[in-house]
Design an enzyme around this catalytic site. Structure first.
Site, PDB file in Angstrom:
ATOM      1  N   ASP A  65     -15.594  12.274  59.333  1.00 20.16           N
ATOM      2  CA  ASP A  65     -15.176  12.431  60.800  1.00 20.16           C
ATOM      3  C   ASP A  65     -16.571  12.076  61.405  1.00 20.16           C
ATOM      4  O   ASP A  65     -16.634  12.134  62.900  1.00 20.16           O
ATOM      5  CB  ASP A  65     -14.742  13.789  61.051  1.00 20.16           C
ATOM      6  CG  ASP A  65     -13.214  14.107  60.479  1.00 20.16           C
ATOM      7  OD1 ASP A  65     -12.612  12.920  60.278  1.00 20.16           O
ATOM      8  OD2 ASP A  65     -13.070  14.936  59.972  1.00 20.16           O
ATOM      9  N   CYS A  69     -58.670  34.464  50.551  1.00 22.53           N
ATOM     10  CA  CYS A  69     -59.912  33.638  50.721  1.00 22.53           C
ATOM     11  C   CYS A  69     -59.684  32.898  52.147  1.00 22.53           C
ATOM     12  O   CYS A  69     -58.564  32.794  52.874  1.00 22.53           O
ATOM     13  CB  CYS A  69     -60.227  32.668  49.742  1.00 22.53           C
ATOM     14  SG  CYS A  69     -58.860  31.218  49.501  1.00 22.53           S
ATOM     15  N   ASP A 126      -7.995  14.922  63.958  1.00 22.79           N
ATOM     16  CA  ASP A 126      -8.278  14.313  62.615  1.00 22.79           C
ATOM     17  C   ASP A 126      -6.816  15.359  61.737  1.00 22.79           C
ATOM     18  O   ASP A 126      -6.648  16.207  62.240  1.00 22.79           O
ATOM     19  CB  ASP A 126      -9.414  14.837  61.764  1.00 22.79           C
ATOM     20  CG  ASP A 126      -9.476  14.711  60.161  1.00 22.79           C
ATOM     21  OD1 ASP A 126      -8.771  13.594  59.769  1.00 22.79           O
ATOM     22  OD2 ASP A 126      -9.638  15.742  59.591  1.00 22.79           O
TER      23      ASP A 126
END
Length: 821
Positions: A713, A93, A512
């Site tokens: 971190d 539609c 790290d």
């Protein structure tokens, strides 16, 4: 990257659109384009890249693409467009049509979108290069409709349009050469073929040949060379002259002067009646030849992105409702089960469900060794399956795949402007106008010294032509393009192109520990419980609680513990870098480091002897408290990565200070650091303290690179001058970083630093050549050697020298493609 805080980063423009612009050739062009687009509503930042002919526009809110095109066209350039069609299934539609049109029109780079319900086709007009067919299809799928397979050749037209433009330019170049060669022969006949010239003079045919020269030169200038005049004179009228302006003024002046000599010789003294049709045509033709070779070199410099795009397979085998069928890549949806046969490329990101094989991921990660895949393993689009066969379920498709993400990152990095480029921008803003003024001054000086008008004009034209700032404009962006592309092939993704320059300035690398220097997959190596504690029951309760945490230590506990049915967990609180707490089966349970547990429970002293025995052994120590009473001590070990020691050694040999920053206990961090040869350790630190530590290192040493992989971190990655994320880490860490190491190994750190240094050396060489070239040859073109040595630089040789200068810069930048791991 500048030294910034996370809050500052969050203020950066989040929306961007990148598209192709025709007619951009020098630093002055870049300045005009950036100025024009900067005036468009909502545009906050513009980056024009002369090396690949693309422009990136950044904003916080969507920018009207039609306004962008209008601004480019008004500035004298061309923002080309392309039309992409999609066959859509499931529309019923007018409401369906409206939803699809809105979805398509909402994409950055889409100028207009229309949908025909009767034919079930959508048509989008987009800025060339801004939006791919896959992106349009993805937008349609998100509205709940499907995109049908297209007939071959109806896909993305960008490469086809580029090929057509290149072919058109090639034909114009052939035409320019075909017209210039006979013109050159006629003009030089008295030197090349003296008997033929004497015959022309005897038969009074010289004037006919002069007219033939005029016709040939006019055709060269205003057919293949028309673009120089269209763009150059427009820029001149707007008081923003560029390289095209210099070519137009130089060649146009020679042509116009020659035309006056031919039509109105009585206006000029006999000594000044010289024709310059041949230099005018030669200037245009030589510049076109230079641009042809420039285009080929630029194509090589952008080959990395093209290679990434070409890695995407066009179709794949999918199992739907138990039936195998071959579908176009645009039709594959999340949840589909696909088949990977031996030797095939993986079509989309997914998870292996059945079968096993070895997959070559080197093109994306730089890791040469094939990776073993079995049930539960993750596979990535464009990687190559080995001899086995397996089925996998699609988890990311279209623009959500790792390949699409990497492609966008590389393109954004290639559009970046390094701080060193600011010098070029400042000079280019005044360079071309200064050259035109200088040419007028040179003309006046030569006339004052008694030179003929024709000689003075020839010198002035040589000054204009030799000053074209092509090499200056290409010096930085082409090196960035090649370096970022090479980095991608080595498993280094530059999310920030500016990081290339900052890498060369790094004085300290902070790393790290967990997941960066170590494997990041710790295992529970010991558990000491209070006498009245059921170890099996406690492990099960701990596992149920730790399932709510993403920390590697939590994963170790979950992996080692039995799964107890019916365990009730509530009120979970994760304290990053400290521990976790919650209520398990009605009891208060906390797991964490000594400082965290001591603030919540009593009884730590009962594990004093075990703590002393384990201290210094490298294991992480965690305490468990049940109902505010410490009931267990856990030891968790994490193996050091095989390449960590070599990385630390290599960094120290480069004169870089290496620091470990960890959230683990000092004894654990010190144990690992001692094995790797790291002298400075800062531990234990909370996430916010890591960021503060980075700030302190910056004050002490200078530029800091931080390498990490975890959620905790992210603040440190944002605070560092260069944030380097391990690609196997958390998404938030990757999104905060400037550089992502896809392979997940620390060797990529020293590789990235070496590439950053090589790139800056390359850029400095290019800039030294570009500036040195102009400083040396402009005086030569102006005739400073003529009084002493009788040397004057012809405008033709000036055009040749200018072309060779640009090719030198491009060739030098392409050497970065050979950068080794």
């Amino acid at each position: 990257m500048s030294h910034s805080s996370p809050s500052q980063q969050s203020q950066q423009p989040s929306l961007s659109v990148t598209f192709d612009v025709e007619g951009m050739h020098c630093a002055s062009c870049v300045k005009r384009i950036e100025s024009a687009l900067g005036n468009v509503a909502d545009v906050e930042e513009v980056r024009a890249n002369v090396a690949n002919g693309r422009v990136s526009v950044f904003s916080h809110t969507p920018v009207d693409s039609r306004s962008l095109k209008t601004a480019i066209d008004d500035a004298g350039f061309s923002a080309s467009t392309e039309r992409i069609e999609l066959a859509i299934e499931g529309m019923h539609c007018a409401s369906c049509v409206s939803r699809v049109e809105q979805a398509l029109a909402g994409l950055p780079g889409v100028i207009a979108a229309s949908v025909n319900l009767a034919t079930e086709r959508a048509q989008a007009t987009v800025l060339s290069g801004a939006v791919s067919r896959a992106q349009l299809a993805s937008a349609v799928r998100k509205t709940g409709y499907q995109v049908a397979a297209e007939a071959q050749g109806q896909g993305d037209q960008r490469e086809r349009q580029r090929a057509e433009r290149a072919k058109r330019q090639q034909w114009l170049l052939v035409l320019a050469i075909a017209l210039t060669v006979p013109l050159f022969i006629i003009a030089m006949s008295d030197h090349l073929v003296a008997p033929f010239h004497h015959w022309l003079v005897e038969h009074g045919a010289v004037s006919i040949m002069d007219w033939i020269q005029a016709v040939l030169a006019t055709l060269v200038l205003f057919v293949p060379g028309a673009a120089f005049f269209r763009s150059g004179l427009t820029a001149l009228l707007r008081r923003t002259p560029d390289m095209n302006s210099l070519v137009a003024v130089g060649a146009g002046t020679a042509w116009l002067y020659s035309l006056v000599v031919l039509l109105f010789p009585q206006w000029l003294p006999a000594a000044s009646r010289h024709l310059y049709f041949e230099p005018a045509a030669m200037i245009v033709t030589l510049v076109m030849i230079g641009r042809f070779f420039e285009a080929r070199a630029k194509g090589r410099s952008s080959s990395a992105v093209r290679a990434l795009v070409n890695m995407q397979v066009p179709e794949a085998t999918v199992i739907r409702e138990g039936v195998e069928q071959t579908l176009a890549i645009e039709q594959i949806a999340v949840g589909d089960v696909l088949i990977a046969r031996p030797g095939e490329r993986i079509a989309v990101d997914g998870t292996v469900e059945q079968g096993e094989s070895w997959v070559d991921e080197s093109l994306l990660s730089g890791e040469s060794a094939p990776q073993h895949k079995q049930a539960g393993s993750r596979v990535v689009a464009a990687t190559i399956n080995g001899a086995g066969s397996f089925r996998y379920r699609a988890t990311q498709v279209g623009d959500d795949t790792t390949l699409a993400h990497i492609t966008r990152i590389v393109e954004q990095a290639q559009a970046a402007k390094l701080p060193i480029q600011s010098l070029v921008d400042r000079i280019s803003a005044v360079f071309v106008p200064a050259v035109l003024v200088l040419a007028v001054i040179v003309l006046a000086i030569w006339l004052f010294l008694g030179a003929t008008l024709s000689m003075a004009i020839s010198v002035a034209v040589a000054v204009v032509i030799i000053s074209c700032p092509c090499a200056m404009g290409l010096a930085t962006p082409v090196s960035i393009m090649v370096a970022s592309g090479r980095a991608a092939r080595l498993g280094i993704l530059l999310r920030s192109g500016e990081a290339l320059q900052t890498l060369d300035e790094v004085k300290v690398v902070a790393l790290d520990k967990t997941g960066t220097l170590t494997e990041g997959h710790p295992s529970l190596s010991g558990m000491f419980c209070a006498p009245d504690v059921d170890k099996h029951q406690l492990l099960g309760q701990m596992s149920a609680l730790e399932k709510h945490s993403e920390h590697p230590l939590a994963e170790a506990i979950v992996a080692a513990a039995p799964e107890l049915p019916g365990v009730q967990v509530e009120r979970v609180q994760v304290h990053a870098g400290e521990g976790i707490s919650g209520r398990v089966d009605g009891h208060a349970l906390s797991i964490g480091r000594e400082a965290y547990i001591s603030a919540r429970a009593s009884g730590l002293e009962q594990f004093a002897s075990q703590t002393e025995q384990q201290a210094g052994g490298g294991a992480s120590l965690l305490y468990v408290a049940l109902d505010e009473q410490v009931v267990a001590l856990l030891t968790v070990d994490d193996a050091i990565k095989s390449d960590s020691r070599a990385t630390v050694t290599a960094l120290k040999k480069r004169g870089i200070q290496v620091v470990m920053i960890s959230g683990d206990a000092h004894s654990t961090a010190h144990h690992v650091a001692r094995q790797l040869g790291i002298d400075e350790i800062q531990a234990p630190l909370l996430p916010a303290e890591k960021a503060s530590a980075i700030e302190a290192l910056h004050e002490r040493y200078g530029a800091v690179a931080f390498v990490g992989d975890g959620i905790n971190d992210a603040p440190a990655l944002a605070a560092a001058d260069v944030g380097i994320a391990i690609g196997s880490g958390a998404d938030v860490a990757i999104e905060t970083a400037d550089i992502v190491l896809v392979s997940g190994d620390t060797e990529g750190v020293q590789r990235a630093l070496a590439l950053g240094h090589a790139t800056l050396v390359n850029i400095r060489q290019n800039l030294a050549w570009a500036f040195g070239y102009n400083l040396c040859l402009i005086p030569l073109a102006a005739g400073v050697l003529y009084p002493a040595f009788g040397i004057l630089l012809s405008p033709v040789f000036a055009a040749l020298a200018m072309t060779l200068s640009s090719l030198f810069v491009l060739s030098n930048a392409l050497r970065l493609q050979r950068f080794q791991r």
